[in-house]
Structure formats: C-alpha cells, structure tokens
Scaffold this motif. Structure first.
Motif, short mmCIF file in Angstrom:
data_model
loop_
_atom_site.label_atom_id
_atom_site.label_comp_id
_atom_site.label_asym_id
_atom_site.label_seq_id
_atom_site.Cartn_x
_atom_site.Cartn_y
_atom_site.Cartn_z
N ARG A 226 0.80 -1.21 0.00
CA ARG A 226 0.00 0.00 0.00
C ARG A 226 0.84 1.28 0.00
O ARG A 226 0.33 2.34 -0.24
CB ARG A 226 -0.93 0.03 1.23
N ASP A 227 2.15 1.15 0.32
CA ASP A 227 2.92 2.39 0.31
C ASP A 227 3.23 2.79 -1.13
O ASP A 227 3.32 1.96 -2.03
CB ASP A 227 4.20 2.29 1.15
N GLU A 228 3.35 4.05 -1.35
CA GLU A 228 3.44 4.61 -2.70
C GLU A 228 4.60 4.04 -3.51
O GLU A 228 4.45 3.74 -4.69
CB GLU A 228 3.56 6.13 -2.61
N GLU A 229 5.75 3.86 -2.89
CA GLU A 229 6.93 3.35 -3.61
C GLU A 229 6.70 1.93 -4.13
O GLU A 229 7.00 1.62 -5.27
CB GLU A 229 8.15 3.39 -2.69
N ASP A 230 6.15 1.05 -3.28
CA ASP A 230 5.91 -0.34 -3.71
C ASP A 230 4.83 -0.42 -4.78
O ASP A 230 4.94 -1.21 -5.72
CB ASP A 230 5.53 -1.21 -2.51
N VAL A 231 3.79 0.37 -4.65
CA VAL A 231 2.73 0.38 -5.66
C VAL A 231 3.29 0.87 -6.99
O VAL A 231 2.98 0.29 -8.05
CB VAL A 231 1.53 1.25 -5.20
N GLU A 232 4.13 1.87 -6.98
CA GLU A 232 4.74 2.38 -8.22
C GLU A 232 5.61 1.31 -8.88
O GLU A 232 5.58 1.13 -10.09
CB GLU A 232 5.57 3.63 -7.93
N LYS A 233 6.37 0.55 -8.10
CA LYS A 233 7.21 -0.53 -8.64
C LYS A 233 6.34 -1.58 -9.34
O LYS A 233 6.67 -2.06 -10.42
CB LYS A 233 8.01 -1.20 -7.54
#
Length: 66
Positions: free
Chosen positions: A53-60
């Motif tokens: 759910r954190d933005e960095e992991d979702v972007e990856k």
C-alpha cells in the motif's frame, strides 16, 4: 492455455485453444463463428497487485506492467 483460480468462489477455470473451456471440470458452452473471435480490446483484464500500500511499492508494481 489459460488458468484462473477464484479463491472466494472456489472456482477453477481452464481454457485450452482447440479443446474448450472448463469451470471446475465442467465444460463451458461458448459461442461459435464471428462472436467466438475476440481481441484483447474486447476483453476485461484484471491485475492483482498484492497487498502493498505504500506509494513506492505500488509504483514498482505498476511499472512492471507498463
């Protein structure tokens, strides 16, 4: 060949070109002729991105399918 398992409904879908499609081992009856010819633009496509759910992991994860 395509395989989809829907755990919430406990359904297993299997399709093999030239051999038909099945749900939990029971043949699914489809259409024939022109209606049987589909393209991806006439399809519904779903991606499961997991539980991040954190933005960095979702972007990856989103970049992996672009």
């Amino acid at each position: 060949m395509g395989v989809v398992f829907a755990p919430m409904t406990n359904e297993l879908y299997i399709g093999v070109q030239g051999h038909g499609a099945y749900r939990n081992g029971i043949r699914l009856l489809g259409c024939s002729g022109e209606k049987a010819t589909k393209t991806l633009s006439h399809s519904v496509v779903n991606f499961e991105f997991g539980y991040a759910r954190d933005e960095e992991d979702v972007e990856k994860m989103a970049l992996a399918v672009k």
